[in-house]
Design a protein around this motif. Structure first.
Motif, PDB file in Angstrom:
ATOM      1  N   VAL A   1       0.772  -1.075  -0.003  1.00 45.38           N
ATOM      2  CA  VAL A   1      -0.076  -0.118   0.121  1.00 45.38           C
ATOM      3  C   VAL A   1       0.731   1.077   0.056  1.00 45.38           C
ATOM      4  CG1 VAL A   1      -1.738   1.101   1.305  1.00 45.38           C
ATOM      5  CG2 VAL A   1      -1.768  -1.340   1.114  1.00 45.38           C
ATOM      6  N   ILE A   2       0.625   2.173  -1.032  1.00 48.79           N
ATOM      7  CA  ILE A   2       1.153   3.331  -0.965  1.00 48.79           C
ATOM      8  C   ILE A   2       0.632   4.872  -0.832  1.00 48.79           C
ATOM      9  CG2 ILE A   2       3.193   2.571  -2.238  1.00 48.79           C
ATOM     10  CD1 ILE A   2       2.050   3.595  -4.899  1.00 48.79           C
ATOM     11  N   ALA A   3      -0.664   4.443  -0.987  1.00 45.76           N
ATOM     12  CA  ALA A   3      -1.624   5.507  -0.768  1.00 45.76           C
ATOM     13  C   ALA A   3      -2.808   5.087  -0.424  1.00 45.76           C
ATOM     14  CB  ALA A   3      -1.674   6.424  -2.096  1.00 45.76           C
ATOM     15  N   THR A   4      -3.979   5.901   0.331  1.00 48.94           N
ATOM     16  CA  THR A   4      -5.201   5.255   0.775  1.00 48.94           C
ATOM     17  C   THR A   4      -5.944   6.618   1.020  1.00 48.94           C
ATOM     18  OG1 THR A   4      -4.936   5.548   3.233  1.00 48.94           O
ATOM     19  CG2 THR A   4      -4.517   3.448   2.115  1.00 48.94           C
ATOM     20  N   GLY A   5      -7.384   6.683   1.027  1.00 47.42           N
ATOM     21  CA  GLY A   5      -8.120   7.777   0.991  1.00 47.42           C
ATOM     22  C   GLY A   5      -9.538   7.344   0.974  1.00 47.42           C
ATOM     23  N   LEU A   6     -10.420   8.304   1.369  1.00 46.27           N
ATOM     24  CA  LEU A   6     -11.730   8.231   1.118  1.00 46.27           C
ATOM     25  C   LEU A   6     -12.499   9.349   0.338  1.00 46.27           C
ATOM     26  CD1 LEU A   6     -12.397   7.773   5.059  1.00 46.27           C
ATOM     27  CD2 LEU A   6     -12.642   6.006   3.227  1.00 46.27           C
ATOM     28  N   ILE A   7     -13.610   8.894  -0.378  1.00 43.55           N
ATOM     29  CA  ILE A   7     -14.239   9.593  -1.363  1.00 43.55           C
ATOM     30  C   ILE A   7     -15.901   9.581  -0.751  1.00 43.55           C
ATOM     31  CG2 ILE A   7     -15.264   9.842  -3.600  1.00 43.55           C
ATOM     32  CD1 ILE A   7     -13.148   8.013  -4.548  1.00 43.55           C
ATOM     33  N   ALA A   8     -16.447  11.064  -0.786  1.00 38.41           N
ATOM     34  CA  ALA A   8     -17.664  11.089  -0.762  1.00 38.41           C
ATOM     35  C   ALA A   8     -18.246  11.897  -1.737  1.00 38.41           C
ATOM     36  CB  ALA A   8     -17.946  11.877   0.642  1.00 38.41           C
ATOM     37  N   ALA A   9     -18.763  11.026  -2.819  1.00 37.16           N
ATOM     38  CA  ALA A   9     -19.366  11.650  -3.816  1.00 37.16           C
ATOM     39  C   ALA A   9     -20.732  11.896  -3.951  1.00 37.16           C
ATOM     40  CB  ALA A   9     -19.039  10.684  -5.066  1.00 37.16           C
ATOM     41  N   ARG A  10     -21.274  12.881  -4.424  1.00 36.94           N
ATOM     42  CA  ARG A  10     -22.676  13.409  -4.544  1.00 36.94           C
ATOM     43  C   ARG A  10     -23.376  12.609  -5.644  1.00 36.94           C
ATOM     44  NH1 ARG A  10     -25.913  16.244  -1.259  1.00 36.94           N
ATOM     45  NH2 ARG A  10     -26.834  17.326  -3.171  1.00 36.94           N
ATOM     46  N   ARG A  11     -24.573  12.118  -5.199  1.00 38.93           N
ATOM     47  CA  ARG A  11     -25.501  11.347  -6.202  1.00 38.93           C
ATOM     48  C   ARG A  11     -26.683  12.286  -6.597  1.00 38.93           C
ATOM     49  NH1 ARG A  11     -23.225   7.710  -9.305  1.00 38.93           N
ATOM     50  NH2 ARG A  11     -22.558   5.736  -8.099  1.00 38.93           N
ATOM     51  N   ARG A  12     -26.795  13.499  -6.148  1.00 33.01           N
ATOM     52  CA  ARG A  12     -28.028  14.290  -6.411  1.00 33.01           C
ATOM     53  C   ARG A  12     -27.315  15.681  -6.904  1.00 33.01           C
ATOM     54  NH1 ARG A  12     -30.747  13.713  -0.622  1.00 33.01           N
ATOM     55  NH2 ARG A  12     -31.606  11.352  -0.737  1.00 33.01           N
ATOM     56  N   ALA A  13     -28.374  16.527  -7.483  1.00 28.52           N
ATOM     57  CA  ALA A  13     -27.800  17.823  -7.985  1.00 28.52           C
ATOM     58  C   ALA A  13     -27.090  18.653  -7.101  1.00 28.52           C
ATOM     59  CB  ALA A  13     -29.106  18.569  -8.457  1.00 28.52           C
ATOM     60  N   GLY A  14     -26.183  19.332  -7.265  1.00 27.07           N
ATOM     61  CA  GLY A  14     -25.663  20.283  -6.424  1.00 27.07           C
ATOM     62  C   GLY A  14     -24.550  19.634  -5.411  1.00 27.07           C
ATOM     63  N   GLY A  15     -24.052  20.545  -4.472  1.00 25.55           N
ATOM     64  CA  GLY A  15     -23.338  19.807  -3.656  1.00 25.55           C
ATOM     65  C   GLY A  15     -21.758  19.894  -3.894  1.00 25.55           C
ATOM     66  N   VAL A  16     -20.878  19.291  -3.285  1.00 21.36           N
ATOM     67  CA  VAL A  16     -19.325  18.985  -3.608  1.00 21.36           C
ATOM     68  C   VAL A  16     -19.249  17.569  -3.324  1.00 21.36           C
ATOM     69  CG1 VAL A  16     -19.201  21.558  -2.745  1.00 21.36           C
ATOM     70  CG2 VAL A  16     -18.782  19.747  -1.210  1.00 21.36           C
TER      71      VAL A  16
END
Length: 332
Positions: free
Chosen positions: A246-261
Motif C-alpha cells: 500500500v502506497i496511498a489510501t483515502g476516502l471519497i464522498a461523492a454526490r449522487r444528487r444535484a448540487g453539493g460538493v
C-alpha cells in the motif's frame, strides 16, 4: 439562557438551519460555508433525520454506534443560537469535537466555551482518553479559547479545491502501480499505511490504532440505505505498488444528487512522493466518473507536504488551513 444536550432527532431540523449562518465570516469569505457545501450539509442532516429509527436500532446492536452523534445546544429566548457535536472515533477512546457554531449576533459571550466544555465533560464520562478538534488557523479568538481550555496544536490540515470545470492532466498511475476504488469498510489498507508513515508528533494525540479505523458492522448493514437517504456515495481508495504494498489510501464522498460538493481525503507514503501528481489526477478522475460536474474538496494533513504540492501542481487551489489540536483527558 439554557445549555442542554442535543435531542435527536427533533433538533436536527434546527441544526440544519443555524449551522450554515453560524459558519459565515464576512471578513474572511474563504472560511465561510459555501452554497454548495450548505447543500451537502443539509442533505446529510435530512438523511440522518429520515434514518433515525434505523440508527437507534443499530445502536442497540453495536455499542460504538451510540456515540456517533452527540452534542449540546445553547438556547436564548426559546431559540437555538449555538451548538457543538462530539463523537467517538471508531471504537477507540479518542473523541472529536466538531461543528462548534454560534450565530454571529451571539459571539464573544462565552457560549462557545460552555458548549465545548460540555462536550469535553461528556467525552470524559464516556471514557475518552484524548479529545481532538480542528480550528481555522486564522481564527485567533477560537484558537485562544481552545488553548485556554488546555488544547495543544500538534498538526494541521490543508483544504484544497478543484473547480468543476478544471481539466485534469492524463489520469492514470504509471505501471506497475495501480489504483483500487472499493468499500469504505475495507479499513485495513488505511490502517497499514497510517501505521507505517504517521509521524511521532501526530501520534502523541492520534495514535494509530485499529479501533479508530474499524467501522461498526451495523453501519455496514445500513450503508445502502444511508446512501439513498443522504445522496452520498462513500468509497475507499487504495493505491499499491508493483509488489502489492500500500502506497496511498483515502476516502471519497461523492454526490449522487444535484448540487453539493465531492469530498476527498488522501495520504501518500512520502517514499512515493514522485507519484503524487499522477495519484491525485487519477483519484480526482475516479471521483468525476462517480459524480461529474461538481467541484472536489481535498483534505490533506500538513505533514504530507509532498501531496499538498502535488495537488497544487494538478490544479487544486489552497482555500484555507486548520490547526489540529488535542488534549489528554484520561490515563491508562
Amino acid at each position: 439562557m439554557t445549555l442542554r444536550p442535543l435531542r435527536l432527532p427533533s433538533d436536527l431540523k434546527t441544526l440544519a438551519e443555524i449551522i450554515p449562518p453560524a459558519f459565515q465570516y464576512p471578513d474572511n469569505d474563504a472560511w465561510s460555508m459555501q452554497p454548495e457545501e450548505v447543500e451537502s450539509f443539509v442533505d446529510s442532516i435530512n438523511g440522518i433525520r429520515r434514518l433515525w429509527p434505523l440508527m437507534v436500532a443499530a445502536a442497540a446492536l453495536s455499542p460504538s454506534m451510540r456515540d456517533v452523534f452527540r452534542g449540546f445546544v445553547w438556547e436564548e429566548g426559546g431559540q437555538m443560537v449555538g451548538s457543538a457535536n462530539v463523537l467517538r472515533q471508531g471504537a477507540s477512546d479518542r473523541w472529536y469535537i466538531g461543528n462548534v457554531a454560534v450565530l454571529p449576533d451571539y459571539r464573544r459571550r462565552g457560549i462557545a466555551r460552555r458548549l465545548v466544555e460540555a462536550c469535553m465533560d461528556l467525552a470524559r464520562e464516556r471514557g475518552a482518553k484524548t479529545i481532538m478538534l480542528d480550528v481555522v488557523a486564522g481564527n485567533v479568538p477560537a484558537v485562544s479559547l481552545y488553548e485556554r481550555l488546555g488544547f495543544e496544536q500538534f498538526s494541521g490540515l490543508a483544504y484544497l479545491t478543484l473547480a468543476a470545470e478544471h481539466d485534469l492532466p492524463p489520469h492514470a498511475l504509471p505501471e506497475p502501480a495501480r489504483l483500487e476504488v472499493g468499500s469504505i469498510f475495507d479499513w485495513r489498507p488505511r490502517y497499514v499505511l497510517a501505521e507505517r508513515i504517521t509521524p511521532p508528533h501526530v501520534r502523541r494525540y492520534a495514535p494509530v490504532e485499529e479501533a479508530a479505523f474499524r467501522r461498526p458492522a451495523a453501519l455496514r448493514m445500513l450503508s445502502p440505505v444511508i446512501r439513498l437517504a443522504t445522496g452520498m456515495d462513500n468509497r475507499g481508495i487504495t493505491a499499491r505498488d508493483g509488489g502489492g504494498a500500500v502506497i496511498a489510501t483515502g476516502l471519497i464522498a461523492a454526490r449522487r444528487r444535484a448540487g453539493g460538493v465531492n469530498e476527498l481525503n488522501l495520504m501518500l507514503d512520502p517514499g512515493a512522493d514522485e507519484l503524487g501528481p499522477a495519484l491525485i489526477a487519477a483519484v480526482a478522475g475516479a471521483v468525476r466518473q462517480i459524480s461529474p460536474g461538481r467541484r472536489i474538496d481535498l483534505t490533506v494533513p500538513h505533514w504530507q507536504e509532498g501531496l499538498i504540492g502535488a495537488a497544487l501542481a494538478v490544479g487544486f487551489t489552497r482555500r484555507l488551513d486548520e490547526h489540529t489540536m488535542g488534549i489528554h483527558v484520561g490515563t491508562g
